[in-house]
Design a protein around this motif. Sequence first.
Motif, PDB file in Angstrom:
ATOM      1  N   SER A 142       0.845  -1.192   0.000  1.00 10.50           N
ATOM      2  CA  SER A 142       0.000   0.000   0.000  1.00 10.50           C
ATOM      3  C   SER A 142       0.878   1.239   0.000  1.00 10.50           C
ATOM      4  O   SER A 142       2.073   1.169   0.290  1.00 10.50           O
ATOM      5  N   LYS A 143       0.253   2.365  -0.324  1.00 11.23           N
ATOM      6  CA  LYS A 143       0.970   3.629  -0.208  1.00 11.23           C
ATOM      7  C   LYS A 143       0.185   4.541   0.713  1.00 11.23           C
ATOM      8  O   LYS A 143      -1.039   4.467   0.797  1.00 11.23           O
ATOM      9  N   ILE A 169      -9.296   2.040  -0.565  1.00 11.21           N
ATOM     10  CA  ILE A 169      -8.766   3.078   0.309  1.00 11.21           C
ATOM     11  C   ILE A 169      -9.141   2.680   1.732  1.00 11.21           C
ATOM     12  O   ILE A 169     -10.304   2.423   2.033  1.00 11.21           O
ATOM     13  N   VAL A 170      -8.135   2.602   2.606  1.00  7.57           N
ATOM     14  CA  VAL A 170      -8.349   2.160   3.971  1.00  7.57           C
ATOM     15  C   VAL A 170      -7.968   3.299   4.924  1.00  7.57           C
ATOM     16  O   VAL A 170      -6.860   3.834   4.831  1.00  7.57           O
ATOM     17  N   LEU A 171      -8.876   3.631   5.816  1.00  8.99           N
ATOM     18  CA  LEU A 171      -8.609   4.658   6.813  1.00  8.99           C
ATOM     19  C   LEU A 171      -7.841   4.041   7.985  1.00  8.99           C
ATOM     20  O   LEU A 171      -8.150   2.917   8.401  1.00  8.99           O
ATOM     21  N   PHE A 190      -4.656   4.925   3.485  1.00 11.17           N
ATOM     22  CA  PHE A 190      -3.754   4.061   2.732  1.00 11.17           C
ATOM     23  C   PHE A 190      -4.463   3.618   1.464  1.00 11.17           C
ATOM     24  O   PHE A 190      -5.645   3.284   1.486  1.00 11.17           O
ATOM     25  N   SER A 191      -3.740   3.581   0.365  1.00 13.64           N
ATOM     26  CA  SER A 191      -4.255   3.093  -0.903  1.00 13.64           C
ATOM     27  C   SER A 191      -3.627   1.725  -1.162  1.00 13.64           C
ATOM     28  O   SER A 191      -2.398   1.591  -1.187  1.00 13.64           O
ATOM     29  N   ILE A 192      -4.459   0.716  -1.356  1.00  8.95           N
ATOM     30  CA  ILE A 192      -3.962  -0.639  -1.612  1.00  8.95           C
ATOM     31  C   ILE A 192      -3.533  -0.723  -3.075  1.00  8.95           C
ATOM     32  O   ILE A 192      -4.336  -0.530  -3.981  1.00  8.95           O
ATOM     33  N   GLU A 193      -2.265  -1.001  -3.298  1.00 10.22           N
ATOM     34  CA  GLU A 193      -1.695  -0.991  -4.643  1.00 10.22           C
ATOM     35  C   GLU A 193      -1.631  -2.378  -5.274  1.00 10.22           C
ATOM     36  O   GLU A 193      -1.879  -2.529  -6.465  1.00 10.22           O
ATOM     37  N   LYS A 194      -1.249  -3.384  -4.509  1.00  9.42           N
ATOM     38  CA  LYS A 194      -1.105  -4.735  -5.056  1.00  9.42           C
ATOM     39  C   LYS A 194      -1.432  -5.742  -3.969  1.00  9.42           C
ATOM     40  O   LYS A 194      -1.039  -5.567  -2.817  1.00  9.42           O
ATOM     41  N   ILE A 204      -9.736  -7.688   0.753  1.00 13.27           N
ATOM     42  CA  ILE A 204      -9.011  -6.475   0.409  1.00 13.27           C
ATOM     43  C   ILE A 204      -8.719  -6.533  -1.087  1.00 13.27           C
ATOM     44  O   ILE A 204      -8.334  -7.585  -1.607  1.00 13.27           O
ATOM     45  N   LEU A 205      -8.958  -5.442  -1.757  1.00 16.45           N
ATOM     46  CA  LEU A 205      -8.801  -5.399  -3.208  1.00 16.45           C
ATOM     47  C   LEU A 205      -7.869  -4.272  -3.614  1.00 16.45           C
ATOM     48  O   LEU A 205      -7.781  -3.240  -2.935  1.00 16.45           O
TER      49      LEU A 205
END
Length: 65
Positions: free
Chosen positions: A32-33, A58-60, A39-43, A53-54
């Motif tokens: 994630s970034k 976007i996870v707070l 946080f944005s899940i990238e891969k 989780i996909l």
Amino acid sequence: MDTIYFTNFGEAAHDLLEVVNSALPGKTLFLSKKLKDAFSIEKVLDNHTGVKILEGDIVLPENTY
């Protein structure tokens, strides 16, 4: 050992998650970034653990532990 060059983030991220998976098998792994307040899940490497989780989620931080 030969140097490996990647042509895109997805390729490099997948290979990195596969290496981590060899040390931690059976886990759902992700990269994630950090955004400003989330946080944005990238891969994601899903090992069918039931974790929902996909890529692109976007996870707070307050929703994590």
